[in-house]
Scaffold this motif. Structure first.
Motif, PDB file in Angstrom:
ATOM      1  N   PRO A 284       0.901  -1.283  -0.035  1.00 52.67           N
ATOM      2  CA  PRO A 284       0.007   0.251  -0.120  1.00 52.67           C
ATOM      3  C   PRO A 284       0.729   1.336   0.052  1.00 52.67           C
ATOM      4  O   PRO A 284       0.324   2.251  -0.519  1.00 52.67           O
ATOM      5  CB  PRO A 284      -0.861  -0.228   1.219  1.00 52.67           C
ATOM      6  CG  PRO A 284      -0.020  -0.936   1.949  1.00 52.67           C
ATOM      7  CD  PRO A 284       0.584  -1.902   1.178  1.00 52.67           C
ATOM      8  N   LEU A 285       1.830   1.292   0.539  1.00 56.99           N
ATOM      9  CA  LEU A 285       2.928   2.236   0.790  1.00 56.99           C
ATOM     10  C   LEU A 285       3.376   2.910  -0.644  1.00 56.99           C
ATOM     11  O   LEU A 285       3.286   4.019  -1.087  1.00 56.99           O
ATOM     12  CB  LEU A 285       3.884   2.318   1.630  1.00 56.99           C
ATOM     13  CG  LEU A 285       4.978   3.619   1.777  1.00 56.99           C
ATOM     14  CD1 LEU A 285       3.948   4.732   2.292  1.00 56.99           C
ATOM     15  CD2 LEU A 285       6.066   3.456   2.972  1.00 56.99           C
TER      16      LEU A 285
ATOM     17  N   PHE B 133      -0.569   9.591   3.402  1.00 56.71           N
ATOM     18  CA  PHE B 133      -0.490   9.261   4.707  1.00 56.71           C
ATOM     19  C   PHE B 133      -1.513   8.091   4.814  1.00 56.71           C
ATOM     20  O   PHE B 133      -1.452   7.048   5.896  1.00 56.71           O
ATOM     21  CB  PHE B 133      -1.286  10.324   5.665  1.00 56.71           C
ATOM     22  CG  PHE B 133      -0.329  11.508   6.035  1.00 56.71           C
ATOM     23  CD1 PHE B 133       0.547  11.209   7.108  1.00 56.71           C
ATOM     24  CD2 PHE B 133      -0.142  12.465   5.139  1.00 56.71           C
ATOM     25  CE1 PHE B 133       1.590  11.999   7.606  1.00 56.71           C
ATOM     26  CE2 PHE B 133       0.830  13.219   5.791  1.00 56.71           C
ATOM     27  CZ  PHE B 133       1.738  13.197   6.820  1.00 56.71           C
ATOM     28  N   ALA B 134      -2.651   7.925   3.781  1.00 54.87           N
ATOM     29  CA  ALA B 134      -3.272   6.763   3.760  1.00 54.87           C
ATOM     30  C   ALA B 134      -2.351   5.334   3.488  1.00 54.87           C
ATOM     31  O   ALA B 134      -2.407   4.185   4.096  1.00 54.87           O
ATOM     32  CB  ALA B 134      -4.200   6.722   2.607  1.00 54.87           C
ATOM     33  N   GLY B 135      -1.236   5.539   2.849  1.00 53.43           N
ATOM     34  CA  GLY B 135      -0.160   4.391   2.477  1.00 53.43           C
ATOM     35  C   GLY B 135       0.583   4.208   3.657  1.00 53.43           C
ATOM     36  O   GLY B 135       0.651   2.928   3.775  1.00 53.43           O
TER      37      GLY B 135
ATOM     38  N   LEU C 135      -2.107   2.185   5.910  1.00 53.29           N
ATOM     39  CA  LEU C 135      -2.208   0.869   5.431  1.00 53.29           C
ATOM     40  C   LEU C 135      -1.010   0.045   5.348  1.00 53.29           C
ATOM     41  O   LEU C 135      -1.087  -1.230   5.459  1.00 53.29           O
ATOM     42  CB  LEU C 135      -2.880   0.872   4.192  1.00 53.29           C
ATOM     43  CG  LEU C 135      -4.148   1.408   4.059  1.00 53.29           C
ATOM     44  CD1 LEU C 135      -4.588   1.712   2.707  1.00 53.29           C
ATOM     45  CD2 LEU C 135      -5.401   0.402   4.433  1.00 53.29           C
ATOM     46  N   SER C 136       0.345   0.768   5.333  1.00 52.44           N
ATOM     47  CA  SER C 136       1.482  -0.165   5.483  1.00 52.44           C
ATOM     48  C   SER C 136       1.446  -0.712   6.797  1.00 52.44           C
ATOM     49  O   SER C 136       2.168  -1.881   6.835  1.00 52.44           O
ATOM     50  CB  SER C 136       2.475   0.525   5.141  1.00 52.44           C
ATOM     51  OG  SER C 136       3.861   0.032   5.110  1.00 52.44           O
ATOM     52  N   ASN C 137       1.436   0.091   7.859  1.00 51.66           N
ATOM     53  CA  ASN C 137       1.322  -0.661   9.159  1.00 51.66           C
ATOM     54  C   ASN C 137       0.489  -1.631   9.389  1.00 51.66           C
ATOM     55  O   ASN C 137       0.874  -2.675  10.052  1.00 51.66           O
ATOM     56  CB  ASN C 137       1.243   0.664  10.037  1.00 51.66           C
ATOM     57  CG  ASN C 137       2.227   1.593  10.339  1.00 51.66           C
ATOM     58  OD1 ASN C 137       3.388   1.433   9.962  1.00 51.66           O
ATOM     59  ND2 ASN C 137       2.123   2.905  10.591  1.00 51.66           N
TER      60      ASN C 137
ATOM     61  N   ASN D 123       1.143  -5.669  10.092  1.00 47.22           N
ATOM     62  CA  ASN D 123       0.467  -6.370  11.271  1.00 47.22           C
ATOM     63  C   ASN D 123      -0.247  -7.669  10.598  1.00 47.22           C
ATOM     64  O   ASN D 123      -0.060  -8.878  11.307  1.00 47.22           O
ATOM     65  CB  ASN D 123      -0.712  -5.616  11.841  1.00 47.22           C
ATOM     66  CG  ASN D 123       0.026  -4.751  12.716  1.00 47.22           C
ATOM     67  OD1 ASN D 123       1.258  -4.644  13.297  1.00 47.22           O
ATOM     68  ND2 ASN D 123      -0.585  -3.534  13.101  1.00 47.22           N
ATOM     69  N   ASN D 124      -0.673  -7.662   9.345  1.00 46.87           N
ATOM     70  CA  ASN D 124      -1.285  -8.954   8.671  1.00 46.87           C
ATOM     71  C   ASN D 124      -0.079  -9.788   8.499  1.00 46.87           C
ATOM     72  O   ASN D 124      -0.328 -10.924   8.585  1.00 46.87           O
ATOM     73  CB  ASN D 124      -1.869  -8.456   7.249  1.00 46.87           C
ATOM     74  CG  ASN D 124      -3.137  -7.601   7.736  1.00 46.87           C
ATOM     75  OD1 ASN D 124      -3.717  -7.621   8.781  1.00 46.87           O
ATOM     76  ND2 ASN D 124      -3.534  -6.768   6.624  1.00 46.87           N
TER      77      ASN D 124
END
Length: 314
Positions: free
Chosen positions: A229-230, A282-284, A287-289, A293-294
């Protein structure tokens, strides 16, 4: 619960012309294997012929190769899975080597590589050749991998791969999804060069070059957004920022010349596009974090699956 040593998985839709040969070739190449044919609403004699040839025949009523593979992976437990099409385009002589990569070398996925052997000379559909090369290039570039054949239907898998792979596709884009899943999760991928032969006369491909090709490219874009995502949203933010700058420069030049802002609507749009670029970035990050975790959750699930596999072996 019974654990097969090797399970040969053959998804089928109207393959009456070739399925008997594929089943018999599989039994000859892997005498210890159980041959499973999953009939996907065939209107010909595929199921009957496969049964008479000695395969275990089961039904999957939801149409689409992805749906068939989801059912197979859910119902069958084996130390090694060999997935092959029922159209007799892949020689079974390579199956033992692919199984050895899983059983001895502990590979998670073995790719039956057609593109390094006879595919481009045997396949008579030029757009399929172009599509395979395009998909291969896209995935290897986006995910920094070196997979030799992305869309091959000839693969081997470990128990851990099969039981932790979330099948989301319904159709022929399933092979692309498998590849990206293995690459992203740093699973052990091996490559075995296999021969390829075109379908025999009278056998018709179920793959639509254009519609299924579009679905595959759409799948790559979706999985790129999901798994990276990033990178995806940074690319989107860069495009938006370049667009905003491109429209802002003429306004700024005119302001330097006249000390007047004559294109206020353009300036307002540039401001909103810039805000969208910042939000995308910032959404990237967020979602990267979540993606990290996933990945940790997946590793935990992988350990649980390994423990389950050891219990089945006892």
């Amino acid at each position: 619960m019974m654990l097969d040593k090797i399970a040969v998985l053959i998804p089928c839709y109207n393959e009456a012309l070739t399925i008997e040969k594929v089943v018999k070739d599989a039994k000859a190449a892997l005498p210890e294997a159980v041959i499973y044919v999953y009939d996907n609403n065939s209107t010909d004699e595929t199921a009957r012929i496969a049964t008479e040839a000695g395969a275990v025949v089961r039904k999957e009523y939801q149409q689409g190769k992805g749906n068939v593979i989801r059912r197979m992976f859910r119902e069958i437990d084996a130390s090694c899975y060999i997935l092959i099409d029922g159209d007799d385009t892949y020689p079974l002589e390579h199956a033992a080597e692919m199984a050895e990569q899983v059983l001895v070398r502990h590979a998670d996925m073995v790719v039956g590589d057609r593109l390094s052997s006879t595919y481009f000379s045997e396949n008579k559909r030029p757009f399929h050749n172009f599509g395979n090369s395009l998909v291969k290039g896209c995935i290897n570039r986006l995910f920094h991998s070196d997979i030799k054949d992305i869309m091959t239907g000839y693969r081997a898998f470990s128990y851990s791969f099969v039981k932790t792979f979330p099948v989301l596709s319904q159709g022929f884009e399933i092979e692309t999804e498998m590849t990206i899943h293995a690459v992203y999760n740093h699973m052990q991928i091996e490559n075995v060069i296999v021969d390829y032969r075109d379908r025999p006369q009278g056998s018709v491909s179920k793959l639509n070059t254009y519609s299924d090709g579009f679905k595959v490219l759409k799948m790559i874009l979706r999985l790129f957004k999901t798994y990276k995502p990033l990178a995806f949203f940074s690319l989107l933010a860069s495009c938006l920022m370049l667009l905003a700058i491109g429209f802002f420069i003429p306004v700024f030049i005119r302001f330097l010349e006249t000390h007047l802002v004559l294109q206020i609507p353009t300036l307002v749009v540039c401001g909103f596009v810039t805000l969208a670029a910042i939000q995308s970035f910032f959404a990237g990050l967020i979602l990267s974090n979540m993606s990290e975790n996933n990945r940790r959750d997946f590793e935990y699930q992988l350990h649980k699956t390994e423990d389950m596999y050891k219990k089945l072996q006892e």
